[in-house]
Scaffold this active site. Sequence first.
Site, short mmCIF file in Angstrom:
data_model
loop_
_atom_site.label_atom_id
_atom_site.label_comp_id
_atom_site.label_asym_id
_atom_site.label_seq_id
_atom_site.Cartn_x
_atom_site.Cartn_y
_atom_site.Cartn_z
N PRO A 52 -30.77 -6.79 4.32
CA PRO A 52 -31.03 -7.77 5.40
C PRO A 52 -32.51 -8.14 5.51
CG PRO A 52 -29.78 -5.85 6.18
CD PRO A 52 -30.32 -5.50 4.84
N GLU A 53 -32.78 -9.09 6.40
CA GLU A 53 -34.15 -9.53 6.66
C GLU A 53 -34.94 -8.41 7.33
OE1 GLU A 53 -36.20 -13.55 8.34
OE2 GLU A 53 -34.78 -12.59 9.70
N LEU A 54 -36.20 -8.24 6.87
CA LEU A 54 -37.11 -7.25 7.46
C LEU A 54 -36.45 -5.88 7.56
CD1 LEU A 54 -38.78 -9.47 10.22
CD2 LEU A 54 -39.74 -8.82 8.01
#
Length: 361
Positions: A52-54
């Site tokens: 996922p993002e970050l």
Amino acid sequence: MNSKVHGDPSEPVRVAVVQSEPCWFDVEAGVKKTCNLIAEAAEGGAKLIAFPELWIPGYPNFIWAYTPKVISEYYIKYYRNAVDIESPHMDRIRAAARKAKLMVVISIAERDRGTLYMAQIFIGPDGGILSHRRKFKPTHFERVLFGDSSGDCTNNVVQTDLGRVGGLQCFEHLQPLLKYNTYSKGEQIHVAAWPNLFPPVGKMPFFNTVDSCTWASHVYAVEGSTFVLLASHVQTEKGLRAHGFLDGDDSSERSHTAVIGGGFSEIIAPDGRTLVKSPSASYDGLIYANLDFDEIYMAKNTVDPVGHYSRPDIFQLHVNDKVNTCVVSPSQPEQVAHASRYSELKDDPAQGIVDGVAGLE
């Protein structure tokens, strides 16, 4: 599949997509969990894993909840647990990819001197960095923490033995020109990195809800005739506590990010169908699918917006993919965020990297 087409895989490609809770504000624990998930994906037969993002050190849900004064108190902790691309932390992730013989697409908070960036790193099964890009434009309150990318944001598709693998992060999927640039690179497997998202809470805009962002990912699959690996976070009480969301008593004043759950990972076919999705918004683990490239060819036979269904005599997209620097000097070579900048991964007993990942037990 019967024969190779343009060097594509002749057999279906097995992939794994993460839906899991980050190790909030803890880079050491985050690296350990990342390496464990890479190993788990390899055991499940996957050749690629999407994060996922970050993912490290977790999406900063606090930015949507507090005033700048309070956000500053969280910032230093977040900054200290971000990742330098040329650090032992990244080396351990690269070593895990090499040990597992697995391609890894991971999104991190990248620390580069005094600035944070929302970075997406493509790591090959040999541990080499194939591409390093930064988010086109941090979205809304994300700009409190993160800087803009340069031309590196357009270098988001790499040729691999698994086909042409690309990626975007979160609301980059609402940027028509950036998407079109990605389609033009012949992308076949797309990693859509998202944070945790929720149903409507209070007066939050609907476009920031899980339904809207899921639709955007399906539209991307249809427009690009590509498989989409949608990876997302989960938030439990640990996340609420890490962001201080359990400190207040008035739930009506809580941010839309102060909710348990938030996972919506799935794997989408090039015609927009859901191939597999996570069992629930709180599911913590991996989901898998086998990708048959014949589905790409069938989809593009109907609609190929950068091929037979385009009109370059009417519309053309001009892209500046140069990475611009603040200082240009003839005596100093430019240090740009490009894969060629990073050295080969070497065994280094001093860092605990010997044909894999040590020191993670």
